[in-house]
Scaffold this active site. Structure first.
Site: not given
Ligand code: DON
Length: 575
Positions: A380, A422, A452
């Site tokens: 991300t 998620d 998150s």
């Molecule tokens: O939206 C979210 O919370 C997750 N899909 C974010 C993923 C993320 O930060 C990956 N890194 N560790």
């Protein structure tokens, strides 16, 4: 923060201070007058090519929102491991002209085929392969719609201009760096299942290697279609057909109306106060803002600077534990479930939670009502922008885990996300980040999966900062540690470098980077009943910019854990 802790933090972050960027407008710092406009533009992002693309757009007469389009699209090209136009994101905007803050929700949505039963194996257990790899793991992408929405509603320049840097980098290529190579190696078996993915990443017959050039000509064409046709360039026509065909070829089910019907949502950001700061942050379907508010409102009961290191960590961890419990039980897409916002955001609720914190003892997580959870990799990406008009963008975008689903739709260059993980695909079963959920976050057609991601602004009478980060379920505590750092007076680069610690209710343990909690405090925390994993590998990639309204200084802070990130400040209005 206790003095010894502060000294320790500063000692840890100072070596990284040079990585940031700052520009002091020395002209009249002595007048201590509050400025209404920053002196120039600051951009911090996870890749120097994206930061540069944003600055080039500012130089071409664009505003922060145009720069955001350029940064987002460029990150999508040069950080396919982290985010992309096959994924989604959240964009927190401050429009200086109207004075309004706007939250643009471009989160992926569930296709109708994604029923809970579709993710269970014969034994009724979660099918982890489906949840995280290939077509079933992908939600309907939101990022392309966000780029179009930002350009049409907030930008000054056409998409043809703002998308040009991304198109060029996709076509001409960019140099592969170690994180891409390592991430590919860890996802290789999945990525090489799919012919579209092989065509991009094995174009020369071997996996991506540091120093080689990665060219993505089909992705260039796909972004060009967005530049030419806007929304329809992705969600209808050639690209849409190829996306549907790819999902079908690999055994998944998407419908055309799920693409044509995709909509970004403008939502009211969450706002609350912590000490001298007005905080503006992500509402549901992110859990970030609610959890941040709960944690800070609980913590407001202590003067953290007066606590010794162990007790300071103790109360912060106890606040984390309680907020993550509520995340698990209550949070989901507000268009589908009723989230008890009034309660979760209330000061009285926070006071009630605070009262359950024993000053000398850890509360075992299993004693808080709820249920259990393990962890994973960091991907991300986040960028932060502030321009000379005072416009701001705090944006976190993602394909979820390393290289998302691993599936590139043939002919498009689009790497689909694996955001479906998620959702609480099986109630009470932890996802890749070890967080779980129940009915509020069960998958339903058209629903957005709980996130998150916590893009945020914090503002005091003297100072404004824009910040956010990747890190899965650890994003929220990363932002929390950043806000506490700003509150202590650290600069943007020091905030990006701060050592991190985290607790997410389940598993009932504190994760800490080396140096985040000193040895004596670890022992004291253990004596209070905490489990402390005190030397975990570093995580996160925080990008932040800040503007001091009194000294009229702009600063950028880029996470030293990511060597290809960059923060740039241009200290005058351009052109
Ligand atoms: O939206 C979210 O919370 C997750 N899909 C974010 C993923 C993320 O930060 C990956 N890194 N560790």
């Amino acid at each position: 923060m206790s003095k010894p802790l502060r000294a320790l933090l500063l000692a840890l972050v100072l070596p990284f201070a040079a990585a940031g960027a700052s520009a002091a407008q020395a002209s009249d710092t002595s007048s201590a007058q509050i400025r209404t406009h920053p002196p120039g533009t600051a951009i911090a992002s996870g890749h120097a090519l994206a930061t540069k693309a944003g600055m080039d757009i500012i130089r071409a007469g664009g505003n922060a929102f145009d720069a955001a389009v350029a940064v987002s699209a460029t990150l999508s090209v040069v950080e396919p491991i982290s985010s992309g136009i096959g994924g989604g994101g959240f964009f927190l905007l401050h429009d200086a002209k109207t004075g309004k803050d706007i939250f643009v929700d471009a989160r992926e949505t569930a296709p109708a085929s994604a029923t809970p039963a579709a993710y269970l194996d014969e034994k009724g257990e979660l099918n982890r392969d489906r949840a995280t790899n290939g077509p079933w793991s992908a939600g309907i992408p939101g990022l392309p719609a966000a780029l179009v929405h930002l350009a049409q509603n907030y930008g000054r320049l056409p998409l043809k201009t703002t998308l040009a840097p991304a198109i060029r980098l996709a076509r001409e290529g960019f140099e592969i760096y170690p994180r891409l190579e390592r991430g590919y190696a860890s996802r290789r078996a999945v990525m090489e299942r799919y012919r579209g993915t092989r065509a991009v990443f094995l174009a020369d017959g071997t996996p991506p290697m540091t120093g080689e050039i990665l060219r993505q000509p089909e992705l260039a064409r796909t972004i060009e279609l967005i530049a030419e046709k806007g929304f329809d360039g992705f969600y209808r026509g050639e690209t849409a057909k190829k996306l549907l065909a790819a999902v079908k070829e690999e055994g998944g089910k998407w419908r055309i109306d799920e693409l044509t019907g995709y909509q970004v949502k403008e939502r009211e950001p969450l706002r609350f106060r912590y000490r001298d700061w007005d905080i503006t942050t992500a509402p549901p379907p992110s859990s970030g803002g609610v959890a941040l508010a709960e944690m800070l409102q609980i913590l407001e009961g202590w003067d953290l600077s007066k606590l010794d290191e162990a007790h300071r960590h103790h109360v912060i961890v106890e606040a984390m534990r309680r907020a993550y419990r509520d995340r698990t039980i209550y949070l989901g897409d507000p268009d589908f479930v009723k989230v008890p916002m009034r309660r979760l955001m209330s000061l009285d609720y926070a006071a009630g939670l605070r009262a359950t914190i024993h000053p000398e003892k850890a509360t075992p997580s299993e004693l808080l009502p709820g249920v259990p959870a393990p962890l994973e990799d960091d991907e991300t990406t986040h960028y932060s922008i502030i321009d000379a008009d005072g416009n701001r963008v705090s944006a976190t975008q993602t394909v979820n885990l390393l290289y998302g689903s691993g599936l590139v739709a043939p002919g498009t260059g689009v790497l689909l996300n694996n955001e479906m993980d998620d959702f609480a695909l099986r109630p009470g079963t932890p996802n890749a980040f070890g967080v779980m959920g129940f009915a509020a976050n069960a998958p339903e057609a058209g629903k957005r999966m709980l996130s998150s991601m916590t893009p945020s602004f914090i503002e005091s009478k003297d100072r404004i900062a824009v910040l956010g980060a990747p890190g899965g379920s650890r994003i929220i505590t990363e932002v929390l540690v950043g806000i506490l750092g700003y509150d202590e007076g650290l600069n943007a680069q020091q905030v990006a470098a701060l050592p991190r610690f985290h607790h997410q209710w389940m598993p009932d343990a504190i994760s800490a980077e080396k140096g985040a909690i000193g040895p004596a405090a670890v022992s004291a925390l253990e004596a209070m009943g905490h489990t402390v994993n005190a030397a975990e590998s570093p995580w996160g990639n925080l990008q932040t910019v800040s503007w001091n309204k009194r000294t009229n200084t702009l600063e950028g802070g880029t996470d030293p854990r990511n060597p290809v990130g960059s923060a740039e400040v241009v200290d005058s209005r351009i052109p």
